[in-house]
Design a protein around this motif. Structure first.
Motif, PDB file in Angstrom:
ATOM      1  N   ILE B 302       0.819  -1.226   0.000  1.00 14.06           N
ATOM      2  CA  ILE B 302       0.000   0.000   0.000  1.00 14.06           C
ATOM      3  C   ILE B 302       0.843   1.261   0.000  1.00 14.06           C
ATOM      4  O   ILE B 302       0.362   2.346  -0.300  1.00 14.06           O
ATOM      5  N   PHE B 303       2.119   1.148   0.333  1.00 16.57           N
ATOM      6  CA  PHE B 303       3.011   2.308   0.314  1.00 16.57           C
ATOM      7  C   PHE B 303       3.852   2.342  -0.962  1.00 16.57           C
ATOM      8  O   PHE B 303       4.800   3.108  -1.068  1.00 16.57           O
ATOM      9  N   GLY B 304       3.505   1.456  -1.907  1.00 19.79           N
ATOM     10  CA  GLY B 304       4.253   1.408  -3.147  1.00 19.79           C
ATOM     11  C   GLY B 304       5.629   0.801  -2.989  1.00 19.79           C
ATOM     12  O   GLY B 304       6.540   1.073  -3.772  1.00 19.79           O
ATOM     13  N   GLU B 305       5.807  -0.015  -1.942  1.00 16.03           N
ATOM     14  CA  GLU B 305       7.112  -0.629  -1.689  1.00 16.03           C
ATOM     15  C   GLU B 305       7.112  -2.093  -2.125  1.00 16.03           C
ATOM     16  O   GLU B 305       6.070  -2.729  -2.212  1.00 16.03           O
TER      17      GLU B 305
END
Lengths: 432, 432
Positions: B302-305
């Motif tokens: 969800i944090f683009g990680e």
């Protein structure tokens, strides 16, 4: 879209290094509190808004409180300060318990501030209060605790000072000398509160608006120029003043080297009625309050209880940390404290690693297991980052004969068999 | 009208006795965490609501979260659980730091619950997580930490058990054996989650509605009747199953005596993807979960990680305290720990009281000063309530000769001069 990784505005993430710092600060404060027989307590992070309406200053309620309506239609607030909560709790028990009550806590608080140096929306604040102490003695003990906490961090009178005033003294000047009514008194208090932040000229202009009398303004200016307890004594007409006894006790305890009279310290909050004080950083680049507190005669009245005098103070971790950093009083807390890292370099040794780790932990040794087999090079690169005191890399051959415990501080290698467990434990504990 | 003295609904006041209990519990947990090389962290008590929208279950967001709009028009929430915060924090640093990350915390959390036994609106929860451990090894370590914490309180396998399942196993049964689509899977998970709280007949009825096939319901019933890891192995067709290795490690560590397979444990929250577990109280009158956790493959997405696998668990102090009380595993924390109470019975001795107290505190002795002179009778009635280890009542005559230190545990009286400070300190420390 990816979510933000940042914490909510004005709040902080405490990564392990910052958390070790917070824990260090709190553990020192708790230690000192316990030496003075103060007991820990805590309250809820949310209270009904009425509690703050009744006691906190207007500014706090209108501009700074995080308030909302809950699902049961109650007006509630995230606690912006701890004193109303402690008063509510003391009101419940003060009739049954031995007095004085000596309590301390470390609540997380929230205020709707514009984030800036030393000021955040969420912060933790040490609070200590004494309720029901004989006249004049609670004040002394609270100042003792405050100084002892500062000293526990290595601070001394070259680093900080305690600026003191007494609302009874200010009240008597305003009421008896300046003949103020209640409205004028409130406005004058507010003016004093901000008097160090605006030019004296402006202060006197505003004083004239309030007092409507040039001669009174001159007296008010004389008040603001009062520089010492000796000068305070000149103002006092009452034979019943508690000031000499107070100063005498400060001297007995060697606290007079920290304490200085300051007419501009009045503390904004409404509930103080006696001695008020602030601990001030002496460093020219960080001239700000690290802590503040004072005496209150009647915090329990709002709960319909008999008066019970109290004295207390709060010390926020944000301003304290700034203070300790400014004076380089913080220890190095950047590294985790690990006694030994245990790794294995062949597939068959995992069970031995886990067993050794489990045994050492039962002896209160801090063990990090390097999970999964790995090449020595990888393990060394990891220990470079984590810096445990010892590292041991196990394999079938050495397990059957002797393990090599490398002390990373001294670079010594100790060869010991697993049968020699007492020696292993002794070696690790001896290297702390 | 007088204000209420009660805390906000579903929250608690921690008076010193309750606070000592909370501190006792947290200090044990912190001690064990540090023995396993876990590091402390914390996040803010308020997060933007989107963080929970993205990861927490629907029930949590709609019915249980304390949410409101802040003064800057942000939708925010008081944290109802810690996992989204820890994921957000790990997302910030995971690329730079040595892995695995081992973190623990004790956040205060709020959920809009109907207050009842073991369930309150505000509670504190121990959280431990490991991120970036090799496959299968984080699960084992987290279970080790959970068991070690329980053991640190004196609990053993007669008091608690760990009920385990694996979402990969359940998924494969639902997808491969029962050919469920995603919608059916979600509904079936929910049904499993509540299956122990409703009659089996009802469960099967609902299963028929979901699966639309009587034969599949029989298979589902067989799943719910799976009683052991041996039976689980019969379901498994994949040679790549990690179950045998997992069970082997539990055995190596002697953890198999605590662990039991349970098909009804699936954990409501969306983010678990592997092993899930709950620590259950075995006492027939307190059959409830004390802790719960599991493995998640992809909390950082969800944090683009990039994905970083993790395993974690949470243990609330409310349910843990119930557990410890049920099994009488709590020490007596009703009394404050005070080494010595120092009083004076004549007016002139106050300075000596304060000086002695200050000196003893500098030697890490916990001193309560009885403030103000008092008659011996009053002092004794106070020590009866506070129960310090020693009491000494100073007066001018005895200060000049010998003080009488009374040990309230042994009733012995030790006569010592103030010149004999080393002996006084030795005596007090020796009586701890």
């Amino acid at each position: 879209m990816a979510l933000s990784k940042s914490p909510y505005k004005g709040t902080r993430d405490f990564f392990p290094e910052q958390m070790r710092l917070r824990n260090y600060i709190f553990s020192k404060m708790a230690e000192v509190s316990e030496l003075y027989a103060y007991e820990p307590y805590d309250g809820p992070m949310v209270e009904e808004l009425d509690l703050y309406r009744a006691k906190s200053g207007e500014e706090l309620i209108n501009d700074q409180v995080y308030k909302f309506i809950d699902r049961g239609d109650r007006e509630v607030a995230i606690r912006p300060e701890m004193t109303p909560t402690v008063a509510r709790m003391v009101a419940q028990v003060h009739r049954e318990v031995a007095k004085p009550l000596r309590w301390y806590s470390f609540p997380n608080l929230m205020r709707y501030e514009k984030p800036q140096k030393g000021r955040l929306r969420e912060f933790w604040q040490y609070n200590a209060d004494i309720f029901g102490a004989p006249e004049g003695l609670g004040e002394i003990e609270i100042i003792q605790v405050a100084v002892a906490i500062m000293q526990s961090f290595g601070a001394n009178s070259s680093h900080f000072e305690i600026l003191i005033n007494d609302r009874r003294f200010v009240d008597s000047v305003f009421t008896e000398v300046l003949s103020c009514d209640d409205g004028q008194k409130t406005r004058l208090y507010r003016l004093v509160d901000k008097s160090t932040k605006i030019p004296m000229e402006k202060v006197l202009e505003e004083a004239l608006v309030i007092l409507q009398d040039a001669q009174k303004v001159t007296v008010f200016q004389k008040y603001l120029n009062t520089k010492s307890f000796t000068e305070v004594k000149e103002w006092l007409t009452h034979s019943q003043s508690t000031l000499p006894a107070f100063l005498g006790r400060l001297e007995t305890l060697g606290l007079d080297e920290f304490v200085k009279f300051d007419p501009t310290i009045v503390r904004g909050l409404d509930y103080y009625t006696g001695v008020v004080f602030e601990i001030f950083d002496k460093h020219p680049e960080n001239r700000r309050a690290v802590a503040g507190g004072g005496a209150f005669a009647n915090l329990l009245a709002i709960f319909g209880e008999q008066p019970l005098p109290g004295v207390g103070f709060g010390m926020g971790e944000v301003t304290l940390t700034d203070f300790l950093k400014t004076h380089q009083l913080l220890p190095d807390l950047s590294k985790q404290n690990i006694d030994i890292l245990i790794a294995h370099t062949d597939e068959t040794s995992e069970a031995h690693v886990l067993a050794l780790a489990q045994h050492l932990r039962s002896k209160q040794i801090k063990v990090e297991v390097f999970l999964g087999e790995a090449k020595p090079k990888k393990i060394f690169s990891y220990t470079d980052k984590k810096q445990p005191t010892f590292v041991v890399m196990m394999n079938a051959e050495e397990i059957a004969s002797e393990l090599q415990f490398k002390n990373l501080k001294t670079k010594e290698v100790h060869k010991l068999s697993l049968n020699n467990m007492d020696k292993i434990i002794e070696m690790i504990k001896g290297s702390r």
